[in-house]
Design a protein around this motif. Structure first.
Motif, PDB file in Angstrom:
ATOM      1  N   TYR A   1     -78.631  -4.331 -26.881  1.00  0.00           N
ATOM      2  CA  TYR A   1     -79.053  -3.875 -25.554  1.00  0.00           C
ATOM      3  C   TYR A   1     -78.073  -2.845 -25.020  1.00  0.00           C
ATOM      4  CZ  TYR A   1     -80.353  -3.952 -20.652  1.00  0.00           C
ATOM      5  OH  TYR A   1     -80.728  -3.587 -19.392  1.00  0.00           O
ATOM      6  N   TYR A   2     -78.588  -1.654 -24.722  1.00  0.00           N
ATOM      7  CA  TYR A   2     -77.773  -0.624 -24.118  1.00  0.00           C
ATOM      8  C   TYR A   2     -77.934  -0.683 -22.606  1.00  0.00           C
ATOM      9  CZ  TYR A   2     -77.199   1.591 -28.651  1.00  0.00           C
ATOM     10  OH  TYR A   2     -76.878   1.856 -29.950  1.00  0.00           O
ATOM     11  N   ASN A   3     -76.841  -0.476 -21.878  1.00  0.00           N
ATOM     12  CA  ASN A   3     -76.917  -0.387 -20.429  1.00  0.00           C
ATOM     13  C   ASN A   3     -77.427   0.997 -20.058  1.00  0.00           C
ATOM     14  OD1 ASN A   3     -75.969  -2.969 -19.945  1.00  0.00           O
ATOM     15  ND2 ASN A   3     -73.830  -2.303 -20.074  1.00  0.00           N
ATOM     16  N   VAL A   4     -78.471   1.024 -19.261  1.00  0.00           N
ATOM     17  CA  VAL A   4     -79.076   2.291 -18.864  1.00  0.00           C
ATOM     18  C   VAL A   4     -78.295   2.836 -17.683  1.00  0.00           C
ATOM     19  CG1 VAL A   4     -81.164   3.412 -18.055  1.00  0.00           C
ATOM     20  CG2 VAL A   4     -81.313   1.523 -19.685  1.00  0.00           C
ATOM     21  N   LYS A   5     -77.863   4.070 -17.795  1.00  0.00           N
ATOM     22  CA  LYS A   5     -77.128   4.684 -16.691  1.00  0.00           C
ATOM     23  C   LYS A   5     -78.125   5.204 -15.668  1.00  0.00           C
ATOM     24  CE  LYS A   5     -73.201   6.143 -19.452  1.00  0.00           C
ATOM     25  NZ  LYS A   5     -72.403   7.289 -19.918  1.00  0.00           N
ATOM     26  N   ASN A   6     -77.856   4.917 -14.412  1.00  0.00           N
ATOM     27  CA  ASN A   6     -78.719   5.393 -13.330  1.00  0.00           C
ATOM     28  C   ASN A   6     -78.250   6.774 -12.892  1.00  0.00           C
ATOM     29  OD1 ASN A   6     -80.236   3.034 -13.294  1.00  0.00           O
ATOM     30  ND2 ASN A   6     -78.796   2.033 -11.919  1.00  0.00           N
ATOM     31  N   PHE A   7     -79.092   7.746 -13.111  1.00  0.00           N
ATOM     32  CA  PHE A   7     -78.758   9.096 -12.706  1.00  0.00           C
ATOM     33  C   PHE A   7     -79.256   9.328 -11.287  1.00  0.00           C
ATOM     34  CE2 PHE A   7     -79.056   9.456 -17.354  1.00  0.00           C
ATOM     35  CZ  PHE A   7     -77.810   9.983 -17.610  1.00  0.00           C
ATOM     36  N   SER A   8     -78.511  10.108 -10.551  1.00  0.00           N
ATOM     37  CA  SER A   8     -78.945  10.419  -9.188  1.00  0.00           C
ATOM     38  C   SER A   8     -80.148  11.354  -9.253  1.00  0.00           C
ATOM     39  CB  SER A   8     -77.811  11.066  -8.405  1.00  0.00           C
ATOM     40  OG  SER A   8     -77.435  12.275  -9.029  1.00  0.00           O
ATOM     41  N   LYS A   9     -81.098  11.100  -8.396  1.00  0.00           N
ATOM     42  CA  LYS A   9     -82.329  11.869  -8.441  1.00  0.00           C
ATOM     43  C   LYS A   9     -82.244  13.173  -7.659  1.00  0.00           C
ATOM     44  CE  LYS A   9     -85.299   7.959  -9.296  1.00  0.00           C
ATOM     45  NZ  LYS A   9     -86.469   7.186  -8.907  1.00  0.00           N
ATOM     46  N   SER A  10     -81.262  13.278  -6.774  1.00  0.00           N
ATOM     47  CA  SER A  10     -81.127  14.520  -6.016  1.00  0.00           C
ATOM     48  C   SER A  10     -80.313  15.517  -6.828  1.00  0.00           C
ATOM     49  CB  SER A  10     -80.439  14.257  -4.680  1.00  0.00           C
ATOM     50  OG  SER A  10     -79.138  13.764  -4.919  1.00  0.00           O
ATOM     51  N   LYS A  11     -80.856  16.695  -6.973  1.00  0.00           N
ATOM     52  CA  LYS A  11     -80.177  17.739  -7.733  1.00  0.00           C
ATOM     53  C   LYS A  11     -79.245  18.510  -6.801  1.00  0.00           C
ATOM     54  CE  LYS A  11     -83.801  18.470 -11.101  1.00  0.00           C
ATOM     55  NZ  LYS A  11     -84.748  19.425 -11.678  1.00  0.00           N
ATOM     56  N   LYS A  12     -78.141  18.918  -7.355  1.00  0.00           N
ATOM     57  CA  LYS A  12     -77.202  19.717  -6.581  1.00  0.00           C
ATOM     58  C   LYS A  12     -77.663  21.166  -6.612  1.00  0.00           C
ATOM     59  CE  LYS A  12     -73.215  16.796  -7.442  1.00  0.00           C
ATOM     60  NZ  LYS A  12     -71.863  16.699  -8.041  1.00  0.00           N
ATOM     61  N   ASN A  13     -77.909  21.714  -5.439  1.00  0.00           N
ATOM     62  CA  ASN A  13     -78.324  23.109  -5.355  1.00  0.00           C
ATOM     63  C   ASN A  13     -77.081  23.971  -5.205  1.00  0.00           C
ATOM     64  OD1 ASN A  13     -81.024  22.494  -5.545  1.00  0.00           O
ATOM     65  ND2 ASN A  13     -81.217  22.193  -3.331  1.00  0.00           N
ATOM     66  N   ILE A  14     -76.845  24.797  -6.169  1.00  0.00           N
ATOM     67  CA  ILE A  14     -75.691  25.689  -6.139  1.00  0.00           C
ATOM     68  C   ILE A  14     -76.186  27.033  -5.626  1.00  0.00           C
ATOM     69  CG2 ILE A  14     -73.911  26.825  -7.479  1.00  0.00           C
ATOM     70  CD1 ILE A  14     -74.103  24.477  -9.471  1.00  0.00           C
ATOM     71  N   SER A  15     -75.676  27.417  -4.497  1.00  0.00           N
ATOM     72  CA  SER A  15     -76.082  28.708  -3.938  1.00  0.00           C
ATOM     73  C   SER A  15     -74.949  29.716  -4.134  1.00  0.00           C
ATOM     74  CB  SER A  15     -76.402  28.573  -2.449  1.00  0.00           C
ATOM     75  OG  SER A  15     -75.247  28.141  -1.768  1.00  0.00           O
ATOM     76  N   TYR A  16     -75.310  30.847  -4.638  1.00  0.00           N
ATOM     77  CA  TYR A  16     -74.341  31.903  -4.871  1.00  0.00           C
ATOM     78  C   TYR A  16     -74.443  32.906  -3.741  1.00  0.00           C
ATOM     79  CZ  TYR A  16     -74.075  29.981  -9.573  1.00  0.00           C
ATOM     80  OH  TYR A  16     -73.912  29.137 -10.633  1.00  0.00           O
ATOM     81  N   ASN A  17     -73.341  33.157  -3.077  1.00  0.00           N
ATOM     82  CA  ASN A  17     -73.305  34.144  -1.983  1.00  0.00           C
ATOM     83  C   ASN A  17     -72.737  35.448  -2.534  1.00  0.00           C
ATOM     84  OD1 ASN A  17     -74.297  32.351  -0.039  1.00  0.00           O
ATOM     85  ND2 ASN A  17     -72.248  31.484   0.224  1.00  0.00           N
ATOM     86  N   TRP A  18     -73.649  36.323  -2.903  1.00  0.00           N
ATOM     87  CA  TRP A  18     -73.209  37.604  -3.446  1.00  0.00           C
ATOM     88  C   TRP A  18     -72.887  38.540  -2.289  1.00  0.00           C
ATOM     89  CZ3 TRP A  18     -72.106  37.521  -8.384  1.00  0.00           C
ATOM     90  CH2 TRP A  18     -72.770  36.583  -9.198  1.00  0.00           C
ATOM     91  N   LYS A  19     -71.773  39.226  -2.398  1.00  0.00           N
ATOM     92  CA  LYS A  19     -71.289  40.062  -1.296  1.00  0.00           C
ATOM     93  C   LYS A  19     -71.610  41.550  -1.502  1.00  0.00           C
ATOM     94  CE  LYS A  19     -69.216  36.703   0.825  1.00  0.00           C
ATOM     95  NZ  LYS A  19     -69.615  36.177   2.121  1.00  0.00           N
ATOM     96  N   TRP A  20     -72.521  41.886  -2.381  1.00  0.00           N
ATOM     97  CA  TRP A  20     -72.822  43.283  -2.600  1.00  0.00           C
ATOM     98  C   TRP A  20     -74.269  43.551  -2.708  1.00  0.00           C
ATOM     99  CZ3 TRP A  20     -74.897  43.945  -7.572  1.00  0.00           C
ATOM    100  CH2 TRP A  20     -74.653  42.877  -8.449  1.00  0.00           C
TER     101      TRP A  20
END
Length: 51
Positions: free
Chosen positions: A32-51
């Motif tokens: 029996y393997y222990n199932v890892k619970n992954f978080s369902k919310s995704k991290k939104n990475i926003s890139y702030n381009w300055k040009w």
């Protein structure tokens, strides 16, 4: 030996191979393997381009 059942060596070989394969399959799938619970919310990475 006369008191033993008259089984041929080939049928005994098939029987022990079958038992060996079933034993390995049961041991493989019963672990029996222990199932890892992954978080369902995704991290939104926003890139702030300055040009």
């Amino acid at each position: 030996m006369p008191q033993m059942a008259p089984l041929s060596w080939l049928s005994l070989l098939y029987f022990f191979i079958l038992i060996f394969i079933l034993f390995n399959i049961i041991n493989y799938y019963s672990f029996y393997y222990n199932v890892k619970n992954f978080s369902k919310s995704k991290k939104n990475i926003s890139y702030n381009w300055k040009w």
